[in-house]
Design a protein around this motif. Structure first.
Motif, PDB file in Angstrom:
ATOM      1  N   HIS A 115     -53.781 -44.988 -27.722  1.00 17.77           N
ATOM      2  CA  HIS A 115     -55.060 -44.797 -28.393  1.00 17.77           C
ATOM      3  C   HIS A 115     -55.413 -43.317 -28.367  1.00 17.77           C
TER       4      HIS A 115
ATOM      5  N   GLN B  18     -54.157 -52.495 -35.562  1.00 15.08           N
ATOM      6  CA  GLN B  18     -55.048 -52.475 -36.718  1.00 15.08           C
ATOM      7  C   GLN B  18     -55.932 -51.244 -36.866  1.00 15.08           C
ATOM      8  N   SER B  19     -56.147 -50.466 -35.845  1.00 13.29           N
ATOM      9  CA  SER B  19     -57.096 -49.351 -35.923  1.00 13.29           C
ATOM     10  C   SER B  19     -56.399 -48.034 -36.257  1.00 13.29           C
ATOM     11  N   ALA B  20     -57.117 -47.153 -36.937  1.00 14.12           N
ATOM     12  CA  ALA B  20     -56.574 -45.840 -37.285  1.00 14.12           C
ATOM     13  C   ALA B  20     -56.407 -44.933 -36.063  1.00 14.12           C
ATOM     14  N   HIS B  21     -57.145 -45.210 -34.989  1.00 17.35           N
ATOM     15  CA  HIS B  21     -57.050 -44.383 -33.781  1.00 17.35           C
ATOM     16  C   HIS B  21     -56.241 -45.045 -32.679  1.00 17.35           C
ATOM     17  N   THR B  22     -55.446 -46.016 -33.057  1.00 13.75           N
ATOM     18  CA  THR B  22     -54.531 -46.660 -32.119  1.00 13.75           C
ATOM     19  C   THR B  22     -53.180 -46.813 -32.804  1.00 13.75           C
TER      20      THR B  22
ATOM     21  N   SER C 233     -51.481 -43.659 -40.828  1.00 14.48           N
ATOM     22  CA  SER C 233     -52.079 -44.879 -40.296  1.00 14.48           C
ATOM     23  C   SER C 233     -51.006 -45.729 -39.648  1.00 14.48           C
TER      24      SER C 233
ATOM     25  N   ALA D 296     -55.643 -55.100 -31.548  1.00 12.98           N
ATOM     26  CA  ALA D 296     -56.485 -53.900 -31.548  1.00 12.98           C
ATOM     27  C   ALA D 296     -55.650 -52.641 -31.781  1.00 12.98           C
ATOM     28  N   HIS D 297     -54.469 -52.582 -31.197  1.00 11.21           N
ATOM     29  CA  HIS D 297     -53.612 -51.405 -31.355  1.00 11.21           C
ATOM     30  C   HIS D 297     -52.883 -51.384 -32.691  1.00 11.21           C
TER      31      HIS D 297
END
Length: 156
Positions: free
Chosen positions: A77, A55-59, A2, A52-53
């Protein structure tokens, strides 16, 4: 992996933390200026992009520290490729302040590729601005050209 864990034991390259927001927004401002975008820089949008970058698992938001503070940012991303290639990662922005440029760039690229591989990506994609062509770095690292993008301002 993560975005809250470190992208290996490199002390100068790590995933961004919430406390890096101000420094990263400044790097994004410098990046915007260096790219010579025709539209104005929006610090609120830059902050939102960072959050956004970060905090997300895909970023991912990867920073390179220089003299104790972030001097480089690589945000990316991951997505399922629409043509069936599998999971792909794509760079959103990669910028290093002029005074911090050097071998750290390759460490950032290593961290990006490690992150992409760790979340299951089968391809990693990078871009190069026409005014700052770094494609030689990419080809030396095994990247192959795929597309050339063009942009046109539309007036209303």
């Amino acid at each position: 992996m993560s975005s809250s864990t470190s992208p290996s034991t490199r002390s100068d390259v790590r995933f961004a933390r919430n406390s890096d927001a101000g420094a990263v927004v400044e790097l994004l401002r410098q990046s915007h200026s260096a790219a010579r975008w025709a539209f104005p820089f929006d610090p609120m949008r830059a902050h939102s992009l960072f959050c956004a970058h970060e905090q997300s698992a895909h970023t991912a938001a990867i920073v390179m520290e220089y003299r104790g503070s972030p001097a480089g940012i690589l945000m990316a991303h991951a997505f399922d490729h629409p043509f069936g290639a599998g999971m792909c990662s794509f760079e959103t922005v990669w910028f290093i302040a002029e005074e911090a440029r050097g071998r750290g760039a390759l460490k950032m690229l290593d961290a990006y590729e490690d992150w992409a591989r760790d979340i299951g990506c089968v391809y990693a994609c990078m871009a190069s601005l026409a005014i700052n062509d770094v494609s030689r770095i990419y080809t030396r690292r095994g990247y192959a050209p795929v597309e050339t993008h063009f942009m046109k301002a539309l007036t209303v």
